[in-house]
Design a protein around this motif. Sequence first.
Motif, PDB file in Angstrom:
ATOM      1  N   ILE A  31       0.848  -1.206   0.000  1.00  0.00           N
ATOM      2  CA  ILE A  31       0.000   0.000   0.000  1.00  0.00           C
ATOM      3  C   ILE A  31       0.879   1.250   0.000  1.00  0.00           C
ATOM      4  N   SER A  32       1.911   1.244   0.812  1.00  0.00           N
ATOM      5  CA  SER A  32       2.845   2.371   0.842  1.00  0.00           C
ATOM      6  C   SER A  32       3.538   2.537  -0.505  1.00  0.00           C
ATOM      7  N   ASP A  33       3.873   1.431  -1.142  1.00  0.00           N
ATOM      8  CA  ASP A  33       4.484   1.468  -2.467  1.00  0.00           C
ATOM      9  C   ASP A  33       3.530   2.085  -3.490  1.00  0.00           C
ATOM     10  N   THR A  64       3.328   5.789  -2.945  1.00  0.00           N
ATOM     11  CA  THR A  64       4.546   6.418  -3.454  1.00  0.00           C
ATOM     12  C   THR A  64       4.511   6.520  -4.973  1.00  0.00           C
ATOM     13  N   HIS A  65       3.973   5.509  -5.651  1.00  0.00           N
ATOM     14  CA  HIS A  65       3.805   5.582  -7.118  1.00  0.00           C
ATOM     15  C   HIS A  65       2.918   6.767  -7.477  1.00  0.00           C
ATOM     16  N   LEU A  66       1.793   6.936  -6.759  1.00  0.00           N
ATOM     17  CA  LEU A  66       0.877   8.047  -7.033  1.00  0.00           C
ATOM     18  C   LEU A  66       1.545   9.394  -6.757  1.00  0.00           C
ATOM     19  N   SER A 115       0.640   0.263 -11.471  1.00  0.00           N
ATOM     20  CA  SER A 115       1.109  -0.420 -10.272  1.00  0.00           C
ATOM     21  C   SER A 115       0.539  -1.837 -10.258  1.00  0.00           C
ATOM     22  N   PRO A 116       1.178  -2.774  -9.550  1.00  0.00           N
ATOM     23  CA  PRO A 116       0.597  -4.116  -9.424  1.00  0.00           C
ATOM     24  C   PRO A 116      -0.781  -4.057  -8.770  1.00  0.00           C
ATOM     25  N   HIS A 117      -1.666  -4.956  -9.169  1.00  0.00           N
ATOM     26  CA  HIS A 117      -3.058  -4.933  -8.736  1.00  0.00           C
ATOM     27  C   HIS A 117      -3.256  -5.670  -7.418  1.00  0.00           C
ATOM     28  N   THR A 127      -1.787  17.112  -3.747  1.00  0.00           N
ATOM     29  CA  THR A 127      -0.641  17.882  -3.263  1.00  0.00           C
ATOM     30  C   THR A 127       0.112  17.126  -2.184  1.00  0.00           C
ATOM     31  N   GLY A 128      -0.557  16.230  -1.506  1.00  0.00           N
ATOM     32  CA  GLY A 128       0.098  15.421  -0.487  1.00  0.00           C
ATOM     33  C   GLY A 128      -0.659  14.134  -0.254  1.00  0.00           C
ATOM     34  N   ILE A 129       0.088  13.063  -0.021  1.00  0.00           N
ATOM     35  CA  ILE A 129      -0.522  11.775   0.286  1.00  0.00           C
ATOM     36  C   ILE A 129       0.430  11.080   1.254  1.00  0.00           C
ATOM     37  N   LYS A 130      -0.098  10.633   2.388  1.00  0.00           N
ATOM     38  CA  LYS A 130       0.752  10.109   3.445  1.00  0.00           C
ATOM     39  C   LYS A 130       0.158   8.837   4.022  1.00  0.00           C
ATOM     40  N   ARG A 131       0.984   7.834   4.212  1.00  0.00           N
ATOM     41  CA  ARG A 131       0.573   6.567   4.834  1.00  0.00           C
ATOM     42  C   ARG A 131       0.506   6.787   6.338  1.00  0.00           C
TER      43      ARG A 131
END
Length: 130
Positions: free
Chosen positions: A5-7, A10-12, A25-27, A73-77
């Motif tokens: 999920i974090s990966d 990070t792709h997004l 990304s992998p499904h 603008t921001g996305i955080k796990r």
Amino acid sequence: MTDPISDFLTHLRNASKAGLAQCVSPHSKMKESLAVILKSEGYVRDVASGTDERGHKTIIVAMKYVDTAPVITGIKRSSTPGRRLYAGYSEIPRVLNGLGISIISTSKGLMKDQDARRNKLGGELVCTVW
């Protein structure tokens, strides 16, 4: 890869900062429902699934921009495999005073923070997007 999920997040994040038209990304079911929530909230343009050259299923997210500025603008796990964060429905944090969203994994599936509060469901805090 210990946290897919974090990966995916990070792709997004990297695709939006680089100004790419789409992110591949992998499904997985959780990634797909996460992307569908982002689409329904207007953070991405479209979500589709496909296959790569080896026949593995992928998720294709079409990024959204406003005058060449990324909408995300921001996305955080929030919750990680080493530190799970759970919250009751009354303890779900507000992101930027309501301008962003939190995504919660509840017993009824992934939901944005408003829906979880409305249905009085708590759960694991997956990520925050603004």
